[in-house]
Enzyme design. Structure first.
Site, PDB file in Angstrom:
ATOM      1  N   TYR A  69      -8.634  66.281 -64.178  1.00 52.71           N
ATOM      2  CA  TYR A  69      -7.683  66.758 -63.167  1.00 52.71           C
ATOM      3  C   TYR A  69      -8.367  67.657 -62.144  1.00 52.71           C
ATOM      4  O   TYR A  69      -8.021  67.643 -60.971  1.00 52.71           O
ATOM      5  CB  TYR A  69      -6.467  67.435 -63.825  1.00 52.71           C
ATOM      6  CG  TYR A  69      -5.454  66.388 -64.245  1.00 52.71           C
ATOM      7  CD1 TYR A  69      -4.510  65.906 -63.337  1.00 52.71           C
ATOM      8  CD2 TYR A  69      -5.490  65.814 -65.510  1.00 52.71           C
ATOM      9  CE1 TYR A  69      -3.626  64.908 -63.688  1.00 52.71           C
ATOM     10  CE2 TYR A  69      -4.604  64.817 -65.874  1.00 52.71           C
ATOM     11  CZ  TYR A  69      -3.667  64.363 -64.955  1.00 52.71           C
ATOM     12  OH  TYR A  69      -2.799  63.355 -65.290  1.00 52.71           O
ATOM     13  N   VAL A  99       0.779  62.993 -56.661  1.00 52.34           N
ATOM     14  CA  VAL A  99       0.608  64.394 -57.060  1.00 52.34           C
ATOM     15  C   VAL A  99      -0.215  65.149 -56.014  1.00 52.34           C
ATOM     16  O   VAL A  99      -0.421  66.347 -56.138  1.00 52.34           O
ATOM     17  CB  VAL A  99      -0.046  64.498 -58.458  1.00 52.34           C
ATOM     18  CG1 VAL A  99       0.895  63.950 -59.525  1.00 52.34           C
ATOM     19  CG2 VAL A  99      -1.391  63.776 -58.522  1.00 52.34           C
ATOM     20  N   HIS A 114       6.465  63.136 -59.752  1.00 51.75           N
ATOM     21  CA  HIS A 114       5.464  63.163 -60.828  1.00 51.75           C
ATOM     22  C   HIS A 114       4.657  64.462 -60.848  1.00 51.75           C
ATOM     23  O   HIS A 114       3.570  64.492 -61.414  1.00 51.75           O
ATOM     24  CB  HIS A 114       4.524  61.949 -60.708  1.00 51.75           C
ATOM     25  CG  HIS A 114       5.220  60.631 -60.953  1.00 51.75           C
ATOM     26  ND1 HIS A 114       4.688  59.405 -60.615  1.00 51.75           N
ATOM     27  CD2 HIS A 114       6.429  60.356 -61.518  1.00 51.75           C
ATOM     28  CE1 HIS A 114       5.530  58.432 -60.962  1.00 51.75           C
ATOM     29  NE2 HIS A 114       6.594  58.984 -61.490  1.00 51.75           N
ATOM     30  N   THR A 167       3.572  51.627 -52.742  1.00 51.68           N
ATOM     31  CA  THR A 167       3.750  51.724 -54.196  1.00 51.68           C
ATOM     32  C   THR A 167       3.826  50.327 -54.792  1.00 51.68           C
ATOM     33  O   THR A 167       4.396  49.419 -54.181  1.00 51.68           O
ATOM     34  CB  THR A 167       4.990  52.557 -54.599  1.00 51.68           C
ATOM     35  OG1 THR A 167       5.101  52.549 -56.031  1.00 51.68           O
ATOM     36  CG2 THR A 167       6.286  52.052 -54.005  1.00 51.68           C
ATOM     37  N   GLU A 199       0.224  44.359 -49.848  1.00 55.25           N
ATOM     38  CA  GLU A 199       0.610  43.128 -50.565  1.00 55.25           C
ATOM     39  C   GLU A 199       2.058  43.215 -51.025  1.00 55.25           C
ATOM     40  O   GLU A 199       2.649  44.305 -51.041  1.00 55.25           O
ATOM     41  CB  GLU A 199      -0.314  42.899 -51.765  1.00 55.25           C
ATOM     42  CG  GLU A 199      -0.256  44.028 -52.776  1.00 55.25           C
ATOM     43  CD  GLU A 199      -1.277  43.895 -53.898  1.00 55.25           C
ATOM     44  OE1 GLU A 199      -2.325  43.268 -53.675  1.00 55.25           O
ATOM     45  OE2 GLU A 199      -1.003  44.445 -54.974  1.00 55.25           O
TER      46      GLU A 199
HETATM   47  P1  OAD Z   1      -0.349  51.962 -57.670  1.00 58.29           P
HETATM   48  O1  OAD Z   1      -1.826  52.173 -57.760  1.00 58.29           O
HETATM   49  O2  OAD Z   1       0.327  51.321 -58.823  1.00 58.29           O
HETATM   50  O3  OAD Z   1      -0.015  51.043 -56.405  1.00 58.29           O
HETATM   51  C1  OAD Z   1      -0.561  51.309 -55.152  1.00 58.29           C
HETATM   52  C2  OAD Z   1       0.096  50.378 -54.155  1.00 58.29           C
HETATM   53  O4  OAD Z   1      -0.404  50.699 -52.873  1.00 58.29           O
HETATM   54  C3  OAD Z   1      -0.179  48.890 -54.379  1.00 58.29           C
HETATM   55  O5  OAD Z   1       1.042  48.167 -54.251  1.00 58.29           O
HETATM   56  C4  OAD Z   1      -1.144  48.523 -53.243  1.00 58.29           C
HETATM   57  O6  OAD Z   1      -0.958  47.185 -52.785  1.00 58.29           O
HETATM   58  C5  OAD Z   1      -0.731  49.511 -52.179  1.00 58.29           C
HETATM   59  N1  OAD Z   1      -1.782  49.880 -51.220  1.00 58.29           N
HETATM   60  C6  OAD Z   1      -3.109  50.068 -51.441  1.00 58.29           C
HETATM   61  N2  OAD Z   1      -3.736  50.474 -50.318  1.00 58.29           N
HETATM   62  C7  OAD Z   1      -2.775  50.567 -49.354  1.00 58.29           C
HETATM   63  C8  OAD Z   1      -2.792  50.943 -47.976  1.00 58.29           C
HETATM   64  N3  OAD Z   1      -3.919  51.340 -47.358  1.00 58.29           N
HETATM   65  N4  OAD Z   1      -1.619  50.918 -47.308  1.00 58.29           N
HETATM   66  C9  OAD Z   1      -0.456  50.526 -47.909  1.00 58.29           C
HETATM   67  N5  OAD Z   1      -0.396  50.163 -49.201  1.00 58.29           N
HETATM   68  C10 OAD Z   1      -1.534  50.182 -49.918  1.00 58.29           C
HETATM   69  O7  OAD Z   1       0.296  53.375 -57.276  1.00 58.29           O
HETATM   70  P2  OAD Z   1       1.799  53.867 -57.453  1.00 58.29           P
HETATM   71  O8  OAD Z   1       2.762  52.774 -57.178  1.00 58.29           O
HETATM   72  O9  OAD Z   1       1.921  55.122 -56.703  1.00 58.29           O
HETATM   73  O10 OAD Z   1       2.139  57.890 -62.363  1.00 58.29           O
HETATM   74  O11 OAD Z   1       1.816  54.190 -59.004  1.00 58.29           O
HETATM   75  C11 OAD Z   1       2.958  54.746 -59.574  1.00 58.29           C
HETATM   76  C12 OAD Z   1       2.580  55.693 -60.676  1.00 58.29           C
HETATM   77  O12 OAD Z   1       1.710  55.043 -61.626  1.00 58.29           O
HETATM   78  C13 OAD Z   1       1.764  56.899 -60.236  1.00 58.29           C
HETATM   79  O13 OAD Z   1       2.542  57.925 -59.694  1.00 58.29           O
HETATM   80  C14 OAD Z   1       1.114  57.321 -61.514  1.00 58.29           C
HETATM   81  C15 OAD Z   1       0.665  55.976 -62.030  1.00 58.29           C
HETATM   82  O14 OAD Z   1       0.502  55.878 -63.414  1.00 58.29           O
HETATM   83  C16 OAD Z   1       1.900  59.001 -63.069  1.00 58.29           C
HETATM   84  O15 OAD Z   1       0.829  59.554 -63.053  1.00 58.29           O
HETATM   85  C17 OAD Z   1       3.076  59.476 -63.844  1.00 58.29           C
END
Ligand code: OAD
Length: 233
Positions: free
Chosen positions: A62, A98, A114, A178, A205
């Site tokens: 962290y 975060v 989160h 996300t 995507e």
């Molecule tokens: P993810 O890593 O699961 O997803 C990231 C998303 O961002 C994907 O759909 C990518 O296609 C998209 N992406 C990547 N680069 C991008 C860009 N430049 N512009 C737009 N989109 C882009 O991340 P989260 O959905 O945030 O939880 O993940 C959700 C949670 O899973 C997090 O908060 C964390 C993790 O485990 C905890 O820590 C509790």
């Protein structure tokens, strides 16, 4: 630009963000080829059991991420969303991130579902401290302090989740970067839709949210919102 039309025709917008919005600031996402969960095992770093077993290792991870966050800068997506709040169009940001890039871009109403990586919480008395620079030593209180984030298997903060649901029922939603696979955050666009609100999605995507989105904009968040910023200007 269709996203601008969506924004302009709305009576209020709530923005839901995930790791993809901060990817263009150099902060790694969780899933996908270069994602954190491809290199590290969540069960060793992001669970209460992992922290009990090896708090030093969890803190080290962290503190490394905290350093990354503090050395990163908000990009045009964070800045445009803050500008839209200043203009009274965006009512709040609900983030799964975060990091503190929304706040550093100027957003005022930010709901952290989160938790925050720039905070630590005492395991005994619950006191929360916030840091304005990265730390290199484990913070202490009357007991062991832990990162003030939500780990796997832990519930989300109640007040934040309640407020996020209320906002999703009340306003149109723009979902940015996300993967839409982690609950309960992933349900918020569906709640917006069920409440008769419109949903727009910005992502490189398609995701499970795309199927219900009124508008899907494929692209990097910083580039898509740079275009919006030009139109505001
Ligand atoms: P993810 O890593 O699961 O997803 C990231 C998303 O961002 C994907 O759909 C990518 O296609 C998209 N992406 C990547 N680069 C991008 C860009 N430049 N512009 C737009 N989109 C882009 O991340 P989260 O959905 O945030 O939880 O993940 C959700 C949670 O899973 C997090 O908060 C964390 C993790 O485990 C905890 O820590 C509790």
């Amino acid at each position: 630009m269709r996203l601008w039309e969506f924004i302009e025709s709305s009576d209020g917008i709530v923005v839901l963000t995930g790791a993809g919005i901060s990817a263009d600031s150099g902060i790694p996402t969780f899933r996908g080829k270069d994602g954190l969960w491809n290199k590290y095992r969540p069960e060793e770093l992001a669970t209460p059991e992992a922290f009990r077993k090896n708090p030093e290792l969890v803190w080290e991870w962290y503190m490394w991420r905290m350093k990354l966050v503090f050395s990163a800068k908000p990009n045009d997506a964070h800045k445009t969303i803050a500008k839209l709040e200043e203009l009274g169009i965006v009512k709040a940001v609900i983030t799964q991130n975060v990091d503190n890039l929304h706040e550093r871009a100027g957003s005022r109403k930010v709901i952290h579902l989160h938790g925050r990586i720039d905070e630590a919480r005492c395991e005994v008395c619950g006191k929360v401290v916030r840091f304005d620079e990265p730390i290199s030593e484990i913070p202490r209180c009357c007991g062991m302090m832990r990162p003030n984030v939500v780990w796997f298997g832990e519930p989300l903060p109640e007040k934040e989740l309640r407020e996020a649901i209320e906002l999703s029922e009340k306003f149109d939603m723009i979902v940015v970067g996300t993967s839409g696979v982690v609950q309960p955050a992933a349900s918020l666009p569906f709640i917006a839709k069920r409440s008769g609100r419109r949903v727009a999605e910005v992502n490189v995507e398609e995701t499970p949210i795309t199927a219900i989105a009124d508008l899907f904009v494929r692209g990097r968040a910083s580039e898509v919102f740079r275009e919006v910023l030009k139109l505001i200007g």
